[in-house]
Design a protein around this motif. Sequence first.
Motif, PDB file in Angstrom:
ATOM      1  N   UNK A 206       0.940  -1.320   0.037  1.00  0.00           N
ATOM      2  CA  UNK A 206      -0.035  -0.163   0.096  1.00  0.00           C
ATOM      3  C   UNK A 206       0.934   1.311   0.089  1.00  0.00           C
ATOM      4  N   UNK A 207       2.116   1.224   0.481  1.00  0.00           N
ATOM      5  CA  UNK A 207       2.681   2.482   0.906  1.00  0.00           C
ATOM      6  C   UNK A 207       4.211   2.383   0.148  1.00  0.00           C
ATOM      7  N   UNK A 231      -0.058   7.849   0.454  1.00  0.00           N
ATOM      8  CA  UNK A 231      -0.262   8.989   1.761  1.00  0.00           C
ATOM      9  C   UNK A 231      -1.584   8.662   2.555  1.00  0.00           C
ATOM     10  N   UNK A 232      -2.610   8.055   1.877  1.00  0.00           N
ATOM     11  CA  UNK A 232      -3.785   8.047   2.649  1.00  0.00           C
ATOM     12  C   UNK A 232      -3.632   6.790   3.619  1.00  0.00           C
ATOM     13  N   UNK A 233      -2.759   5.936   3.269  1.00  0.00           N
ATOM     14  CA  UNK A 233      -2.538   4.922   4.163  1.00  0.00           C
ATOM     15  C   UNK A 233      -1.372   4.958   5.134  1.00  0.00           C
ATOM     16  N   UNK A 234      -0.679   6.006   4.882  1.00  0.00           N
ATOM     17  CA  UNK A 234       0.778   6.193   5.761  1.00  0.00           C
ATOM     18  C   UNK A 234       0.212   7.081   7.063  1.00  0.00           C
ATOM     19  N   UNK A 239       6.200   2.011  10.985  1.00  0.00           N
ATOM     20  CA  UNK A 239       7.620   1.649  10.793  1.00  0.00           C
ATOM     21  C   UNK A 239       8.015   1.359   9.324  1.00  0.00           C
ATOM     22  N   UNK A 240       9.108   2.251   8.948  1.00  0.00           N
ATOM     23  CA  UNK A 240       9.484   2.280   7.596  1.00  0.00           C
ATOM     24  C   UNK A 240      10.639   1.143   7.411  1.00  0.00           C
ATOM     25  N   UNK A 255      14.359   0.894   8.856  1.00  0.00           N
ATOM     26  CA  UNK A 255      15.011   2.228   8.816  1.00  0.00           C
ATOM     27  C   UNK A 255      14.692   3.221   9.875  1.00  0.00           C
ATOM     28  N   UNK A 256      13.341   3.341  10.066  1.00  0.00           N
ATOM     29  CA  UNK A 256      12.889   4.226  11.144  1.00  0.00           C
ATOM     30  C   UNK A 256      11.458   4.155  11.423  1.00  0.00           C
ATOM     31  N   UNK A 257      10.843   5.179  12.238  1.00  0.00           N
ATOM     32  CA  UNK A 257       9.347   5.403  12.493  1.00  0.00           C
ATOM     33  C   UNK A 257       9.032   6.845  12.011  1.00  0.00           C
ATOM     34  N   UNK A 258       7.614   6.874  11.208  1.00  0.00           N
ATOM     35  CA  UNK A 258       7.144   7.819  10.610  1.00  0.00           C
ATOM     36  C   UNK A 258       6.790   8.790  11.843  1.00  0.00           C
ATOM     37  N   UNK A 259       7.553   9.934  11.940  1.00  0.00           N
ATOM     38  CA  UNK A 259       7.104  11.202  12.628  1.00  0.00           C
ATOM     39  C   UNK A 259       5.956  12.194  12.453  1.00  0.00           C
TER      40      UNK A 259
END
Length: 296
Positions: A206-207, A231-234, A239-240, A255-259
Amino acid sequence: MFRLLGNKKLLTLLLALMVFIALMGLTLSRRSEMTWPERVIKDTVAWTQGWLYKPARYAAGFFRDVEDLKNTYKENKQLKKTLTHYAQDTMRLNMLEAQNKHLQEILGFTERQKNADNYQYMVAEVVSVSPDPYSNTVNINLGSLDGIKENMAVMSVEGLIGRVSRVSNFTSSVQLLVDMNAESGGSAERQLEKGISATVLGKEDLVFGTIDYYSNEEQGLVMTRIDQRSEMKLEPGDVVVTSGLGQIFPKGLVIGVVSEKRVGDFGINYLATVKPKATDFRHLREVLVVKVPEVE
């Protein structure tokens, strides 16, 4: 005449003996009070003894204090040595406990990853950090003789930290994620081969997006090229992970976490700020070099 003198001597001797016996009787008899001669003699003897005893007591006390001071100094010196050894042993124990804990985390990480993918993780020790403040690289103690190759992904227990940029026989240089600079002019080396293809764990279908650069202002990686559907699912907190579509990084590496997420400059695509999982890039001790099995 001689006879009279002899009688006088005998009489004197008898009188002296009588006086002596009388004095002895007075002395040995039970009396509540002493006679004045006794008191004089007793006081004289006591005063003389006290006058002689005080200097002797002070001298003895002085030498005893000196001896006690020497013993105290020796005890304090020995105590300081003991405390120094104790502090050193405590520091060494704390370091060993921290190292043991970190190695256990690495072991647990590799065991978990065995069930998630078929990658091989080679543990390397960070031996030095680049002194150049504009070059975010570290050097590890594995090289080509250990099977290390350029562009291999490098991780910590928390997540992705960079890639192998240069390799010698016994050591290698690792370019860190924070070295991805938006002002690098598109340099392939500075841009980690033009970004990292990324997706979201659990939303792989989805992303999609690309980690393009590290923003010092936002203290995070910037994920670009996110279309409207993605973007609608993010969501913040996602967790990326690497998608595996690029030429360097295999899929599934955290990699990291979406802030946060926001609209891009031209309103066509969207951007997201990703906080790296491995936050302490300047104090790395051990890292994991990812070796992907070759396809036969």
